[in-house]
Design a protein around this motif. Sequence first.
Motif: not given
Length: 436
Positions: A332-355
Amino acid sequence: MAIVPQNIGTGIDKGNAPLVTRSYLLAFALVASLFFMWAIANNFNDILIKQFQKALDLTRMQSGLVQTAFYFGYFTIALPAGWVMTKVGYKNGILIGLGLYALGALLFFPAANVQAFWFFLIALYVIAAGLAFLETAANPFVTVMGPKATAAQRLNLAQSFNGFGGFLAPFLGGALIFSGVEHSAQEISLMTPAALNAYRASEAQAVQITYLGLAAVVLALAALIHFTRFPEISEDGETALENTDRVRSIWSFSHLRWAVIAQFFYVGAQVGIWSYFINFAQDVVGVSEKSAAHYLGFSLIGFMIGRFAGTALMRFIDPARMLLIYALISAALCIVAILTNGWSAMIALGLTSFFMSIMFPTIFALGVEDLGAKTKLGSSLIIMAIIGGALFPPLVGFISDRAGTIQAGVTVPLVCFIIVAFFGFSMNRRHLAKAV
């Protein structure tokens, strides 16, 4: 990505058993430092990918070959390393591994002078060959440096050094390797040939001092280990297989087959995301390369925290179910990283590390479940699945180059996480069936 043997010491009353036998305190500290050192080498690669794009004028697909060379080294040397250690012993195996690690780091000096990408790839392969020796030997040593009752605690403590090295590497690499000088394609087109060659030579040589320093630290560590007393590791218990196990093929265990597949795709997702995180941050947020490296470091702090949090949560949640949940969240975070822009996309991709933090050891543990006398062979097959880290980064780069956007490349880890989720789902069903 160290493998942690599961359930060591389970069912034994720990009482007042010490964590480490006093006579092996120094030996334990030195072995624990190995976990830190191979994390540094692994995560420096994420810095190198961006650096080589600048210094050697590589496309994103071409720079992804950094990980291909590195993980191919793991894949080809892991089994030979185990065989060599049966002949020369684990301590000598560690010294061989450190020697190869230092040699690979030293090769960065001539590689930078000639500015040849193939030379860097050879150096990375040699480093990875050394790490294959280190990872093969480190866990057995940790298990015998104290009472059986506290073996799992020792392994977790050693593993924490791996997480520490993982998040520290982007900060160190960003500070020591990145110059902060970045030219746009238009600026480069206006440079004279002499100026462009000087710029690329300067960027290529930026890795030299860092890797010379790394080689010096590795050689100093090897000297300390050489003169330190280590415990002997007995291979008793490696008895002949039972007749039923002789007949049954290792591939007849369906959950092991799926674990190998899941591990292959998981490692591909992890390495694919981290390899291009700096590119991603620069493209979607517009930060400098140094800032992007720091954001990668913050993401890897989440990875380290996730390991501790995941270990605690598994006391209450079945590991297979947790793997399923974490893989779906990562997708789901990857989908957010693909479909959004700016900080929301980068934060989403960064959060995948936790999971992602629990995935490697959890897939490993679930895959060797109920293998009996074939556990060692099953473990080797799952370890070899890390070849996914060699194959997927160039694919991420290829898709990004063709689509003209780094976000398109995130579709690769998205698919990988869906496959990991399927494995978690199937193992959760297996556990529920066994509980009935």
